[in-house]
Design a protein around this motif. Structure first.
Motif: not given
Length: 245
Positions: A13-20, A30-38, A40-51
């Motif tokens: 499903w669509e991932v929010k910024c907090e979940e991303c 190095g742990e498992d991450e939920p699906a849809g993170v990438d 969301h990251l492609d469309g969210c500049a704020a999350c890319r900057e945070w990462f």
């Protein structure tokens, strides 16, 4: 059933910024991450900057500059044993003397004539010369054995020179016969040279580290001990028995 929602076109499903950001934090650990993170990251500049900031912070925590250390190259090279190829001159010369000594021994063992007493005396002299030749040849192949042979051969040469001088003065021996002793004298000199060369090439060990002033001293240079690291304990051998005074 009409009116029910169809399944989503993908397995997330669509991932929010907090979940991303929670998923990105798990990725950094190095742990498992939920699906849809990438996605969301492609469309969210704020999350890319945070990462990017989180990755830089983690790198700064994991990697740190190495502490400065002194250059010990000169001290190490000074105490490094010389290559095994050095010192072959005395060893080659000693090998030639050993071969000559072995030849003299075989000549005595195979060419002795006369009575039984003279033959046995020649065999004793030949056996001794053979043993000397084998010992010198052993020192050529294994220089560390040269030091063990020095006392015996030096004592033999010393007594031989004194007796030979007395026999020569009394006219009981000729110079030609005494010339055969030159080999053993040369062997003693070269044996000492091989022993000295092997001992010098061994080098002295590096001085032990000391921490009297809070640092480590090596070859006259002092290295400050890192903060928070305990100083090394100096081992002191305790006296026992009659030495404990």
């Amino acid at each position: 059933m009409i009116g029910n929602r169809r399944d989503p076109p993908s397995d997330y499903w669509e991932v929010k910024c907090e979940e991303c950001r929670e998923g990105l934090s798990a990725r950094l650990d190095g742990e498992d991450e939920p699906a849809g993170v990438d996605r969301h990251l492609d469309g969210c500049a704020a999350c890319r900057e945070w990462f990017a900031a989180a990755a830089g912070l983690r790198r700064a925590m994991v990697l740190r500059p190495a502490p400065a250390v002194p250059d010990l190259t000169a001290a190490i090279l000074e105490r490094t044993p010389a290559p095994s190829g050095e010192g072959w001159g005395p060893r080659i010369a000693l090998g030639l003397v050993a071969i000559g000594q072995l030849g003299l021994a075989f000549a005595q063992l195979l060419g002795t004539d006369g009575g039984h007493g003279a033959a046995h005396l020649g065999h004793e002299s030949g056996a001794w010369n053979l043993a000397v030749g084998i010992g010198l040849l052993t020192a050529v192949l294994r220089p560390k054995t040269a030091g063990g042979q020095l006392p015996l051969l030096a004592g033999f040469v010393g007594v031989l020179l004194v007796l030979s001088a007395g026999d020569l003065a009394a006219g009981q021996v000729t110079l030609a016969r005494l010339a055969t002793h030159v080999l053993v004298v040369l062997g003693l000199v070269l044996l000492w040279a091989v022993h000295r060369g092997h001992r010098d090439r061994g080098g002295a060990p590096l001085p032990a580290a000391t921490a009297d002033d809070g640092g480590t001293s090596v070859s006259g240079s002092t290295v400050d001990a890192p903060a928070g690291r305990p100083r090394p304990r100096v081992f002191r051998r305790q006296a026992h028995g009659r030495h404990a005074a």
